[in-house]
Every structure is written in C-alpha cells, then in structure tokens.
Design an enzyme around this catalytic site. Structure first.
Site, mmCIF file in Angstrom:
data_model
loop_
_atom_site.group_PDB
_atom_site.id
_atom_site.type_symbol
_atom_site.label_atom_id
_atom_site.label_comp_id
_atom_site.label_asym_id
_atom_site.label_seq_id
_atom_site.Cartn_x
_atom_site.Cartn_y
_atom_site.Cartn_z
ATOM 1 N N THR A 292 0.950 -1.127 -0.029
ATOM 2 C CA THR A 292 -0.035 -0.135 -0.117
ATOM 3 C C THR A 292 0.910 1.322 -0.127
ATOM 4 O OG1 THR A 292 -2.002 -0.983 1.218
ATOM 5 C CG2 THR A 292 -1.461 1.168 1.478
ATOM 6 N N GLY B 57 -11.162 -1.333 3.174
ATOM 7 C CA GLY B 57 -10.166 -1.512 4.191
ATOM 8 C C GLY B 57 -10.102 0.078 5.137
HETATM 9 N N1 ASP Z 1 -4.180 -1.157 4.921
HETATM 10 C C1 ASP Z 1 -4.561 -1.842 3.522
HETATM 11 C C2 ASP Z 1 -5.817 -2.352 3.624
HETATM 12 O O1 ASP Z 1 -6.220 -2.916 4.681
HETATM 13 C C3 ASP Z 1 -3.527 -2.680 3.313
HETATM 14 C C4 ASP Z 1 -1.996 -2.510 3.328
HETATM 15 O O2 ASP Z 1 -1.697 -1.549 4.023
HETATM 16 O O3 ASP Z 1 -1.394 -3.278 2.943
HETATM 17 O O4 ASP Z 1 -6.749 -2.389 2.845
#
Ligand code: ASP
Length: 334
Positions: A199, A229
């Site tokens: 991300t 998310g």
């Molecule tokens: N926080 C992101 C989500 O849960 C995923 C990530 O940060 O890799 O969608």
C-alpha cells in the site's frame, strides 16, 4: 483606546481566518512516503526489483518535493507522489494491486487537507487508473467525502479522469501470489499480509506550513469483493490537521478501522499534548500491537517532525527535505 480596539478586532479577525493554518513564516517543504509495511526482507527481492522499488520511491519523493518547492500545495504534492507509486507495478496500489477472491481489482484511496479538514475518498473503484486522483476530485469537486463502487467509477469518468480496463492492474507476480493464496484457501488479514504488502501513502508540508495526507491501495490479497479497508477511511488510514499532524497508514486495515488509528495519533497530540513520536509509538505499539495486528505508519507534524514506525520486519519508506533525502526498504537496522 479606539485604536487598541481596532487592532484587537483586526487580530481576532486574522486569527479567525487563519483557522488551522500555520503560515506565519515560510516553512521548508517536506515530503514523506511509505510503500507498505509487511514481511519485507532483502531475500524477498531480486537485485533488479530492489533497484526498481528504490527508484520508484526516489522519483515519487522528487516529484512531490518539486511541487512543494515550486510553491504548490501539500495535497498536490501528495497526489504527484502517490501517482508515481500507483503507476509502478511494485506496489499494492494502481498497477500491481492485489486481487479479490473473484480475481478482480477493487481499489481504495483517500486524501485529506490539514488547513480546513477537507477530505475526499474513493472505495472499490475498478477502472480508475489513479485512484488518488479520484479522491482529490471527490474532495474538490463534490460535496461528499467518500464515493464507492460504481458511483465512484462513474464520478471519476465524469471528471474525465483516465480510465483503464480492470486487467490493466494485474501483473504476473500478483496473479501468481493470488493463485497461491487461493490454493492455501485462507481468508484472514494475517495471511493476506504475509502474501502481499505495498500500500502506498504520503504526508507533506508545503511552504505555507499546511499539511496533507493521502493513501492508496488494492487492499488485502484475496479479500471478499466489496471489502473496504482503512485506506479510504478518513481517521482510520489517513488523517491531516494543521493543528496536530498528517498521517498515512499501512497494514491490516480491519484493525486500523477499529482503532480509528490515524485520528487517534492526532488526538494524542491534541489532547495529550505529547510529541508526534510519542503519539505514533503509543498508538502503534500500545494499541495496535496488543491486538496482534501488523502494520506501519508515517506521520509529519506542523513543526516538521517526521515519524516512520512499523511492527513488521520492514516497510518501504523515504523522506525528502530541502537538504536531505533518505530511502529505506527493510528493517530499522538494514
Ligand atoms: N491497509 C490496507 C488495507 O487493509 C492494506 C495494506 O496496507 O497493505 O486495505
């Protein structure tokens, strides 16, 4: 007396109009980026991949910082930097984003401006090439904070933002990881994070001392279709307030949502009167960690303090000021 009253009125008026602004002096432009936290270790990347990830972070920092040195706003710097990472196949955002259990891509992004608490977000977009541009458009061109699914895609089209086929986001590496995760048959944030990280997020302070934060993601690998998310949720994955700090998160979103993670950091500064570093460390290590959740965060305050913390083996991260640039891909010691 009359003049004193006049002066007092003027000062009150000025103070009122500069609500949340920090523009009493010219500030050094600062940009901070993350490219995801997770099980990132040197052995997981080929030399070529390492070089490419490094180069993408470097050009994102440069692009964002140039916006700032040219006098552009913090939110435009955030968008410029995040777009570069979305267009790189090495991150879980835009091209290279993870896939849903159905084998499609549903992308989330958000942005927030610290001077007036304006914010915009898109969730579950499927054809918008750069979701962060959708978030910016929601903030600037609509009276809403978040649009999702078909409505968000339609809004992006109406704003003439570049559209792509959903398959544009797929890379051979992501497809292989998706197939492996299906074969393992898991559906949990922990295993999803083991499988994929990346991300992207950015926080910036412009010359006027205004803060902004943005985050963009494909979410968690093999997520249920329709799952949203923390990244597009203001207060969970993204937050910016000139009175406290700008924050962008990465990790297991379900936990970040439950904590209101990004806003909690801001609240510790606002109500607890603690430093940025203390607020970040407390929220990550005393609140998220006990939930056995994994992730990381970058944050920047109005005074230019930077914090980059994670409880995973690594986090792609970097920052740039007028004098220095630093980029790190792995753990704190690497
Ligand atoms: N926080 C992101 C989500 O849960 C995923 C990530 O940060 O890799 O969608």
């Amino acid at each position: 007396m009359k003049y004193i009253l006049l002066l007092a009125t003027l000062l009150i008026t000025l103070g009122h109009h500069s609500f949340g602004q920090h523009n009493t002096e010219i500030s050094d432009p600062i940009i901070v980026i993350h490219g995801g936290a997770g099980f990132i270790e040197k052995s997981m990347l080929t030399d070529e991949e390492e070089k490419e990830v490094y180069a993408a972070i470097e050009s994102a920092l440069e692009a964002g910082h140039k916006v700032l040195t040219d006098g552009g706003s913090a939110e435009l710097a955030v968008v410029a930097a995040i777009k570069i990472l979305e267009n790189s196949p090495h991150f879980n955002a835009g091209k290279g984003a993870v896939m849903t259990a159905e084998g499609r891509h549903e992308l989330d992004a958000s942005i927030m401006r610290g001077s007036d608490l304006q914010a915009g977000a898109v969730a579950g977009v499927t054809t918008l090439k750069n979701p962060i541009e959708g978030a910016l458009a929601v903030m600037n061109e609509s009276w809403h904070v978040m649009l999702q699914g078909e409505g968000a895609d339609a809004f992006a089209r109406s704003q003439k933002l570049e559209q792509v086929d959903n398959s544009y986001f797929t890379t051979p590496k992501v497809k292989a990881e998706w197939a492996a995760s299906k074969a393992e048959g898991y559906h949990s944030p922990i295993s999803a994070t083991l499988r994929k990280f990346g991300t992207v997020g950015c926080v910036a302070r412009d010359k006027n001392g205004n803060l902004a934060a943005g985050t963009s993601t494909g979410g968690l690998m093999n997520k249920e279709f329709g799952r949203v998310g923390d990244s597009p949720i203001i207060g969970a994955g993204t937050y910016a307030d000139n009175k406290t700090c700008a924050v962008s998160c990465t990790g297991q979103g379900e936990y970040y949502i439950r904590l209101g993670f990004a806003k909690e950091i801001s609240d510790h500064i606002a109500f607890g009167k603690v430093s940025l570093e203390k607020a970040v460390k407390y929220t990550l290590f005393e609140r998220l960690d006990p939930m056995e959740a994994l992730g990381g965060v970058i944050a920047l305050d109005v005074d230019g303090n930077i914090s980059m913390e994670f409880n995973t083996p690594g986090m792609y991260r970097g920052w740039k000021t007028l004098k220095e640039t630093e980029i790190k891909l792995y753990g704190k010691e690497d």
